[in-house]
Design a protein around this motif. Sequence first.
Motif, mmCIF file in Angstrom:
data_model
loop_
_atom_site.group_PDB
_atom_site.id
_atom_site.type_symbol
_atom_site.label_atom_id
_atom_site.label_comp_id
_atom_site.label_asym_id
_atom_site.label_seq_id
_atom_site.Cartn_x
_atom_site.Cartn_y
_atom_site.Cartn_z
ATOM 1 N N HIS A 267 36.997 39.710 39.266
ATOM 2 C CA HIS A 267 38.256 40.149 39.866
ATOM 3 C C HIS A 267 39.278 39.017 40.001
ATOM 4 C CE1 HIS A 267 36.006 43.741 40.753
ATOM 5 N NE2 HIS A 267 37.104 44.308 41.242
ATOM 6 N N LEU B 92 33.211 38.160 42.138
ATOM 7 C CA LEU B 92 34.423 37.425 42.485
ATOM 8 C C LEU B 92 35.138 36.916 41.232
ATOM 9 C CD1 LEU B 92 33.256 35.344 45.595
ATOM 10 C CD2 LEU B 92 34.842 37.261 45.583
ATOM 11 N N SER C 51 39.037 36.278 41.871
ATOM 12 C CA SER C 51 39.078 35.738 43.237
ATOM 13 C C SER C 51 38.578 34.302 43.238
ATOM 14 C CB SER C 51 38.203 36.572 44.165
ATOM 15 O OG SER C 51 38.619 37.910 44.140
ATOM 16 N N VAL D 153 38.469 43.258 45.761
ATOM 17 C CA VAL D 153 37.068 42.954 45.488
ATOM 18 C C VAL D 153 36.163 43.281 46.679
ATOM 19 C CG1 VAL D 153 37.020 40.550 46.234
ATOM 20 C CG2 VAL D 153 35.593 41.258 44.344
ATOM 21 N N MET E 128 47.545 36.312 48.202
ATOM 22 C CA MET E 128 46.105 36.198 48.353
ATOM 23 C C MET E 128 45.785 35.948 49.826
ATOM 24 S SD MET E 128 44.677 36.204 45.203
ATOM 25 C CE MET E 128 43.362 35.114 44.828
ATOM 26 N N ASP F 284 41.315 36.543 48.073
ATOM 27 C CA ASP F 284 41.467 37.730 47.238
ATOM 28 C C ASP F 284 42.610 38.577 47.777
ATOM 29 O OD1 ASP F 284 40.395 39.472 45.062
ATOM 30 O OD2 ASP F 284 40.154 40.860 46.739
ATOM 31 N N SER F 285 43.081 39.489 46.948
ATOM 32 C CA SER F 285 44.132 40.410 47.383
ATOM 33 C C SER F 285 43.557 41.606 48.134
ATOM 34 C CB SER F 285 44.933 40.884 46.177
ATOM 35 O OG SER F 285 44.087 41.557 45.276
ATOM 36 N N ARG G 66 36.347 31.530 45.243
ATOM 37 C CA ARG G 66 35.372 31.289 46.300
ATOM 38 C C ARG G 66 35.693 29.952 46.958
ATOM 39 N NH1 ARG G 66 28.996 30.264 45.525
ATOM 40 N NH2 ARG G 66 29.692 28.152 45.243
#
Length: 93
Positions: A33, A30, A35, A71, A1, A67-68, A37
């Motif tokens: 997916h 977010l 992710s 997104v 990440m 995130d990877s 925040r």
Amino acid sequence: MREYETMFVVQPEISDEGSASILAKLDGELEKHGSARLLCEDWGRRKLAYEINRFQKGHYHLLSFLDSGKVVPELERILRLEESVLRFLTVKV
């Protein structure tokens, strides 16, 4: 990440509810997916360096997330479709 930051500027006359709805859309994407925040800062209204669409001021927001990278195009698509968003930029920290 990896850590990403998205800075976006909305029109100055947009209400707090309008800004909150944009942030809610971004948060929903977010979450969808997976992710995380990290931070959401409201920098307030500031004078723009140059005029954008006849606006001399803008309301700045900073969104930081992990995130990877999958997104980011979706977030930028959402910001591109919002008429009240003047500019946006996403960077990898």
